[in-house]
Design an enzyme around this catalytic site. Structure first.
Site, PDB file in Angstrom:
ATOM      1  N   ALA A   1       0.847  -1.200   0.000  1.00  0.00           N
ATOM      2  CA  ALA A   1       0.000   0.000   0.000  1.00  0.00           C
ATOM      3  C   ALA A   1       0.879   1.245   0.000  1.00  0.00           C
ATOM      4  CB  ALA A   1      -0.921  -0.009   1.221  1.00  0.00           C
TER       5      ALA A   1
ATOM      6  N   LYS B   1       3.425   2.011  -6.651  1.00  0.00           N
ATOM      7  CA  LYS B   1       3.264   1.062  -7.761  1.00  0.00           C
ATOM      8  C   LYS B   1       2.385   1.618  -8.879  1.00  0.00           C
ATOM      9  CE  LYS B   1      -0.215  -1.602  -5.209  1.00  0.00           C
ATOM     10  NZ  LYS B   1      -0.242  -0.751  -4.025  1.00  0.00           N
TER      11      LYS B   1
ATOM     12  N   ALA C   1      -9.985   0.713 -14.833  1.00  0.00           N
ATOM     13  CA  ALA C   1     -10.197   0.848 -13.388  1.00  0.00           C
ATOM     14  C   ALA C   1     -11.046  -0.303 -12.877  1.00  0.00           C
ATOM     15  CB  ALA C   1     -10.883   2.172 -13.084  1.00  0.00           C
TER      16      ALA C   1
ATOM     17  N   HIS D   1      -6.706   9.839  -8.352  1.00  0.00           N
ATOM     18  CA  HIS D   1      -6.008   9.067  -9.391  1.00  0.00           C
ATOM     19  C   HIS D   1      -6.274   9.669 -10.771  1.00  0.00           C
ATOM     20  CE1 HIS D   1      -4.209   5.118  -8.044  1.00  0.00           C
ATOM     21  NE2 HIS D   1      -4.609   5.639  -6.907  1.00  0.00           N
TER      22      HIS D   1
ATOM     23  N   ARG E   1      -3.467  11.462 -13.417  1.00  0.00           N
ATOM     24  CA  ARG E   1      -3.213  10.966 -14.770  1.00  0.00           C
ATOM     25  C   ARG E   1      -3.433  12.033 -15.829  1.00  0.00           C
ATOM     26  NH1 ARG E   1      -6.156   6.768 -12.799  1.00  0.00           N
ATOM     27  NH2 ARG E   1      -7.999   7.386 -13.971  1.00  0.00           N
TER      28      ARG E   1
ATOM     29  N   GLU F   1     -14.111   2.100 -16.974  1.00  0.00           N
ATOM     30  CA  GLU F   1     -14.535   1.699 -15.627  1.00  0.00           C
ATOM     31  C   GLU F   1     -15.029   0.256 -15.722  1.00  0.00           C
ATOM     32  OE1 GLU F   1     -14.260   3.683 -12.936  1.00  0.00           O
ATOM     33  OE2 GLU F   1     -13.596   5.450 -14.064  1.00  0.00           O
TER      34      GLU F   1
END
Length: 181
Positions: A15, A19, A38, A55, A59, A67
């Site tokens: 976490a 990454k 996602a 997020h 981006r 999604e």
């Protein structure tokens, strides 16, 4: 500058390890059209909705977003040559499968088939969940075990596997594209 991206790459870490950010750099460095798949579903959780929004903001608008939730097969089937797909993250996909009561073996077989037949290179982000204590309840233990097995399967099939620790990529298998070394 375009760099070669293998058919399947795995980016794994704990976490907040960095990454996802590293995986985004990997896809953007490919020179291919970036596709973000996602798996998170906010539902009625405002904190998760805020994470998803953060997020997206990080981006920017260069990404085609899908999604997918648990429907990774369809998302991967829609990928086109000239694109690079980022799945973020397989851990939330697995969580959704388990919580929905879907057949895990069937879901994993469908995922692996979709990865094999995908027309674009795929970067999969996953959480390393095996470094902590043994969970106290059966569902959490089932999740940890399933995630560990899935991570091993993906790493075995990947041409590139990278662990990210404290934002630093550690190559486990394969070689990083020149632009990221």
């Amino acid at each position: 500058m375009q760099t070669l991206l293998p058919a399947l790459s795995l980016v794994i870490g704990g976490a907040r390890s960095g990454k996802s950010t590293f995986a985004e750099r990997l896809v953007m460095g490919s020179g291919l059209a970036p596709v973000y798949v996602a798996t998170a579903e906010a539902g009625d959780d405002p904190e998760m909705a805020a994470r998803i929004a953060a997020h997206k903001a990080r981006r920017g608008r260069n990404w085609r977003e899908v999604e997918a939730g648990r429907a990774l097969g369809a998302a991967l089937g829609a990928a086109r040559p000239g694109e690079a797909v980022l799945i973020d993250c397989i851990t939330l996909w697995l969580t959704g499968i388990l919580l929905a009561g879907d057949d895990l073996e069937t879901a994993e077989e469908e995922l692996l088939a979709a990865l094999r037949s995908c027309a674009a290179p795929v970067v999969v982000v996953s959480s390393e969940v095996g470094a902590g204590i043994v969970p106290e309840n059966a569902l959490a233990r089932r999740f940890r075990d399933a995630q560990g097995r899935l991570n091993q399967t993906l790493a075995a099939r990947a041409d590139l596997a990278v662990a990210v620790v404290a934002g630093l990529p550690l190559v486990l298998k394969g070689a990083l594209p020149e632009a990221l070394r």
